[in-house]
Enzyme design. Structure first.
Site, PDB file in Angstrom:
ATOM      1  N   SER B 150      -1.674   0.005   1.030  1.00 33.75           N
ATOM      2  CA  SER B 150      -0.446   0.800   1.469  1.00 33.75           C
ATOM      3  C   SER B 150       0.361   1.614   0.145  1.00 33.75           C
ATOM      4  O   SER B 150      -0.500   2.527  -0.705  1.00 33.75           O
ATOM      5  CB  SER B 150       0.533  -0.114   1.769  1.00 33.75           C
ATOM      6  OG  SER B 150       1.446   0.193   2.625  1.00 33.75           O
ATOM      7  N   ASP B 226      -3.951  -0.644  12.150  1.00 35.83           N
ATOM      8  CA  ASP B 226      -2.883  -0.403  11.641  1.00 35.83           C
ATOM      9  C   ASP B 226      -1.571   0.321  12.228  1.00 35.83           C
ATOM     10  O   ASP B 226      -2.316   1.301  12.802  1.00 35.83           O
ATOM     11  CB  ASP B 226      -3.207   0.424  10.264  1.00 35.83           C
ATOM     12  CG  ASP B 226      -3.054   0.212   8.967  1.00 35.83           C
ATOM     13  OD1 ASP B 226      -1.425   0.257   9.402  1.00 35.83           O
ATOM     14  OD2 ASP B 226      -2.775   0.099   7.919  1.00 35.83           O
ATOM     15  N   HIS B 259      -2.209  -4.098   8.970  1.00 35.08           N
ATOM     16  CA  HIS B 259      -1.549  -3.510   7.791  1.00 35.08           C
ATOM     17  C   HIS B 259      -1.618  -4.980   7.051  1.00 35.08           C
ATOM     18  O   HIS B 259      -1.668  -4.895   6.196  1.00 35.08           O
ATOM     19  CB  HIS B 259      -0.703  -2.758   8.090  1.00 35.08           C
ATOM     20  CG  HIS B 259      -0.502  -1.805   6.787  1.00 35.08           C
ATOM     21  ND1 HIS B 259      -0.425  -0.838   6.528  1.00 35.08           N
ATOM     22  CD2 HIS B 259       1.059  -1.733   6.159  1.00 35.08           C
ATOM     23  CE1 HIS B 259      -0.823   0.093   5.838  1.00 35.08           C
ATOM     24  NE2 HIS B 259       0.563  -0.995   5.043  1.00 35.08           N
TER      25      HIS B 259
END
Lengths: 283, 283
Positions: B150, B226, B259
């Site tokens: 991320s 995600d 995620h």
């Protein structure tokens, strides 16, 4: 059959990890648990391996830290991790201490007030939860094994020995093998079970094994740098008890490992391998 | 050379996982990091793989959840996971929001007040931390790679492209590939960097790749479920940028993954494998 609520769900190693809550009649309140369904479970029922966690843990620690999903996915094994006690019971003082009450159910059916109306973890683990799991998930209900860590390592050994017909195999990481002889066990057993020695002995893994043994070899891993080794875990008591009745036991001292999940994740593959063998997933 | 303090240490997969703190001159305050030393490091210097974490993470998340130690132990690879920002800086409002300030350093050198006196994460990651690691641990200093998740996936891509001589390879999980085009990046870059477009572009992975490319194939995994895919991560911007300059890119959309670290742990072995190849640990 009661409804279960999906709290959250994650894809993991091509399978499905879900966290659930429902109203447990045994616990007289909400209980939570986690289930990892391997990819094979979309095609056919699969065996189930229960993991009982240690003091203070919830239903998520094992799924976050142990690294077991990789192997469950490989072999086609469902993993179930219950919480370690009822929570939000309204019992006075339930959250005051970390080693009794919330997060510290010790996998016994409490006989004493104020715990008995909620803390029925033994019946919850061996009866109610498997009924929920076998009803709601694609399991082979007769292909079940159990393992755990610390308080949950003790819980797995005790549940397996008292119910050999329910569990094909048992293993443990750093279990509290003799709760009646250590302060953690004594502190919890006394308020949960009163001073009934017979009841306490029936929940003590080292007492139990001498009385009933177990039908398959028991795998235990124990770190030699575990901070609770000599004060609480007392592995020699269980080794001696097994020796007396020639119980097959693979007790492995792992040099330099402590009580943490860094120890568990290191040897998780060996434990899964132990169970899938007895569950008929490998030769 | 500054002293580093061992906060805690655990044996894991026959190697040693340590959590450390020290006074960072770059950050003008305490910084924390985690190092996993594989068992091979007791015999000889080993290559190092840095992992940069995402928003809100600390130095421990990766070591607890990703399952990377198993593979680092197998191949003889050191893992280093820094914290995501300085903490306890005394900057007003530093903890008020989860996506700027503490836990959200975005791996840039802040040029603006009040951040610039502490938030120098770019220099920290590419200069100070490697100096500490190479001085205090048995590393091969010229055998280093980087990856992340991320915000840290973006950080790894950006650090690698701006310093191709420092990193043999780069990969990312669900990276924020175009920070100047998404609200997370815009919200952080503006207070950290002011409105200097040139500076912002030099920290944007999709802008950078078009200008400088990278000397080896980039591996990226991105879950299709995600929750930040279309709003923040914008993978197509990076894919198009790589396409323009024919940058070798292995961009894998992983169906149904989100995620979380349950996504990361599923594909961690592939990423480690990518890096150990470039680090010369396997053919």
């Amino acid at each position: 059959m009661t409804n279960i609520n999906l709290v959250s769900e994650y894809k993991c190693f091509d399978g499905k990890l879900g966290f659930y809550s429902y109203f447990s009649t045994t616990s007289n309140g909400e209980m939570r648990f986690a289930v990892y369904q391997p990819p094979q479970a979309t095609q056919k029922p699969v065996p189930v391996l229960y993991f009982l966690s240690g003091l203070t843990c919830r239903e998520d620690n094992f799924m976050i830290k142990a690294g077991a999903q990789k192997w469950a996915s490989k072999y086609g094994l469902m993993l179930v991790a219950p919480d370690t006690s009822p929570r939000n019971t309204g019992i006075a003082g339930k959250n005051d201490q970390w080693d009794i009450g919330t997060g510290a159910g010790f996998y016994v059916d409490a006989t004493e007030e104020p715990w008995r109306s909620h803390f029925q973890m033994y019946s919850y683990i061996i009866q109610e939860l498997p009924t929920v799991i076998n009803t709601k998930f694609p399991t082979e209900p007769n292909q079940t094994s159990i393992f755990g860590h610390s308080m949950g390592g003790y819980g797995g050994l005790m549940c397996a020995m008292r119910n050999p017909q329910l569990y094909k195999s048992v293993s443990a990481f750093a279990p509290i093998v003799a709760p009646i002889e250590c302060s953690w066990g004594q502190k919890a057993f006394s308020p949960y079970l009163g001073n009934n020695q017979k009841t306490s002995h029936e929940y003590d893994a080292s007492q139990l094994v001498q009385k009933v043994g177990y039908h398959s070899s028991i795998l235990i891993d124990q770190g030699t740098s575990d901070q609770f080794l000599t004060g609480q875990l007392l592995p020699n008591v269980f080794e001696q008890a097994c020796g007396k009745i020639k119980q097959p036991l693979n007790f492995r001292y792992q040099a330099g490992y402590d009580h943490s999940y860094y120890f568990i994740c290191t040897f998780i593959a060996d434990h899964i391998h132990h169970h899938v063998k007895y569950l008929g997933l490998i030769d």
